[in-house]
Motif scaffolding. Sequence first.
Motif, PDB file in Angstrom:
ATOM      1  N   ARG A  56      -7.858  -7.453  -3.512  1.00  0.00           N
ATOM      2  CA  ARG A  56      -7.042  -6.295  -3.127  1.00  0.00           C
ATOM      3  C   ARG A  56      -7.808  -5.398  -2.153  1.00  0.00           C
ATOM      4  NH1 ARG A  56      -2.859  -4.189  -6.654  1.00  0.00           N
ATOM      5  NH2 ARG A  56      -3.691  -2.195  -6.026  1.00  0.00           N
ATOM      6  N   GLY A  57      -7.107  -4.950  -1.137  1.00  0.00           N
ATOM      7  CA  GLY A  57      -7.704  -4.052  -0.152  1.00  0.00           C
ATOM      8  C   GLY A  57      -7.338  -2.610  -0.435  1.00  0.00           C
ATOM      9  N   ASP A  58      -7.588  -2.153  -1.645  1.00  0.00           N
ATOM     10  CA  ASP A  58      -7.156  -0.814  -2.048  1.00  0.00           C
ATOM     11  C   ASP A  58      -8.280   0.220  -2.008  1.00  0.00           C
ATOM     12  OD1 ASP A  58      -8.568  -1.855  -4.157  1.00  0.00           O
ATOM     13  OD2 ASP A  58      -7.031  -1.474  -5.666  1.00  0.00           O
ATOM     14  N   ALA A  59      -9.326  -0.078  -1.222  1.00  0.00           N
ATOM     15  CA  ALA A  59     -10.445   0.858  -1.083  1.00  0.00           C
ATOM     16  C   ALA A  59     -11.218   0.509   0.186  1.00  0.00           C
ATOM     17  CB  ALA A  59     -11.377   0.758  -2.293  1.00  0.00           C
ATOM     18  N   PHE A  60     -11.968   1.484   0.669  1.00  0.00           N
ATOM     19  CA  PHE A  60     -12.956   1.204   1.709  1.00  0.00           C
ATOM     20  C   PHE A  60     -14.291   1.732   1.215  1.00  0.00           C
ATOM     21  CE2 PHE A  60     -11.361   5.372   2.997  1.00  0.00           C
ATOM     22  CZ  PHE A  60     -12.492   6.058   3.405  1.00  0.00           C
ATOM     23  N   TYR A  61     -15.353   1.350   1.902  1.00  0.00           N
ATOM     24  CA  TYR A  61     -16.704   1.672   1.462  1.00  0.00           C
ATOM     25  C   TYR A  61     -17.479   2.315   2.605  1.00  0.00           C
ATOM     26  CZ  TYR A  61     -15.278  -1.630  -2.090  1.00  0.00           C
ATOM     27  OH  TYR A  61     -14.589  -2.259  -3.087  1.00  0.00           O
ATOM     28  N   VAL A  62     -18.210   3.374   2.287  1.00  0.00           N
ATOM     29  CA  VAL A  62     -19.082   4.022   3.263  1.00  0.00           C
ATOM     30  C   VAL A  62     -20.510   3.604   2.916  1.00  0.00           C
ATOM     31  CG1 VAL A  62     -19.867   6.191   4.262  1.00  0.00           C
ATOM     32  CG2 VAL A  62     -17.500   5.980   3.448  1.00  0.00           C
ATOM     33  N   GLU A  88     -21.471   3.766   8.497  1.00  0.00           N
ATOM     34  CA  GLU A  88     -20.193   3.184   8.872  1.00  0.00           C
ATOM     35  C   GLU A  88     -19.378   2.868   7.621  1.00  0.00           C
ATOM     36  OE1 GLU A  88     -20.941   0.861  12.992  1.00  0.00           O
ATOM     37  OE2 GLU A  88     -21.745  -0.134  11.215  1.00  0.00           O
ATOM     38  N   GLN A  89     -18.093   2.688   7.832  1.00  0.00           N
ATOM     39  CA  GLN A  89     -17.211   2.263   6.746  1.00  0.00           C
ATOM     40  C   GLN A  89     -16.954   0.777   6.911  1.00  0.00           C
ATOM     41  OE1 GLN A  89     -13.972   0.950   7.091  1.00  0.00           O
ATOM     42  NE2 GLN A  89     -14.100   1.074   9.313  1.00  0.00           N
ATOM     43  N   ILE A  90     -16.613   0.145   5.811  1.00  0.00           N
ATOM     44  CA  ILE A  90     -16.192  -1.252   5.853  1.00  0.00           C
ATOM     45  C   ILE A  90     -15.028  -1.396   4.875  1.00  0.00           C
ATOM     46  CG2 ILE A  90     -17.944  -1.979   4.167  1.00  0.00           C
ATOM     47  CD1 ILE A  90     -18.114  -4.639   5.801  1.00  0.00           C
ATOM     48  N   GLY A  91     -13.955  -2.024   5.332  1.00  0.00           N
ATOM     49  CA  GLY A  91     -12.803  -2.249   4.476  1.00  0.00           C
ATOM     50  C   GLY A  91     -11.624  -1.328   4.705  1.00  0.00           C
ATOM     51  N   PHE A  92     -11.748  -0.366   5.602  1.00  0.00           N
ATOM     52  CA  PHE A  92     -10.667   0.594   5.826  1.00  0.00           C
ATOM     53  C   PHE A  92      -9.408  -0.073   6.372  1.00  0.00           C
ATOM     54  CE2 PHE A  92      -8.553   3.802   8.613  1.00  0.00           C
ATOM     55  CZ  PHE A  92      -8.104   4.647   7.613  1.00  0.00           C
ATOM     56  N   LEU A 139     -12.569   7.971  10.878  1.00  0.00           N
ATOM     57  CA  LEU A 139     -12.172   6.587  10.605  1.00  0.00           C
ATOM     58  C   LEU A 139     -11.417   5.991  11.793  1.00  0.00           C
ATOM     59  CD1 LEU A 139     -11.030   7.086   6.906  1.00  0.00           C
ATOM     60  CD2 LEU A 139     -13.037   5.793   7.665  1.00  0.00           C
ATOM     61  N   ALA A 140     -10.519   6.769  12.376  1.00  0.00           N
ATOM     62  CA  ALA A 140      -9.758   6.294  13.538  1.00  0.00           C
ATOM     63  C   ALA A 140     -10.683   6.061  14.728  1.00  0.00           C
ATOM     64  CB  ALA A 140      -8.663   7.301  13.902  1.00  0.00           C
TER      65      ALA A 140
END
Length: 167
Positions: A56-62, A88-92, A139-140
Amino acid sequence: MKIVSGPDVLSQFSLDYLRGASTFGALSTETLTWLLNEGTIYALDKDEVLFAPGERGDAFYVILKGAFAYYKSHDDKYAYIRDYTLGEQIGFMSMIALHNRVGSAVACEDSLVLEVNNTLFSRMHETTPLDFGLLMMNLAREMARTLRAVDNIVVDKVHAQKETPPS
């Protein structure tokens, strides 16, 4: 993966260090502290998998410390795409697109990440709308930089094919 507490992270890293993360840029001290205390922080060992295709892609990680290699999956094939590093974030993209993971994130070294799940993301929007707006801009901006890099790769590939003499 082990869970680490927000206070432990705050005792290990200064707020200035954390604020230097591109994802957290310009967030208030209160909001940054709140995110670390309300979110889930994971410590991963080198080569440990943060997420894999189909999850599930219900989160992102910093990324608070360390780095991750990202491998994209498509038609039962994998390709290394790039490394994600401190701040950086990963998964957004999976979270915002409402789809399952389409790749794997693997720790390149011992790493520390803050998970921002849908619930925390929504609560941030409700409780600190100005900082939420800043987070969305950060994020954008990161997504736009990634898309530009991919576009440049496409341009290079198209021109490389045109310059190759026919066989």
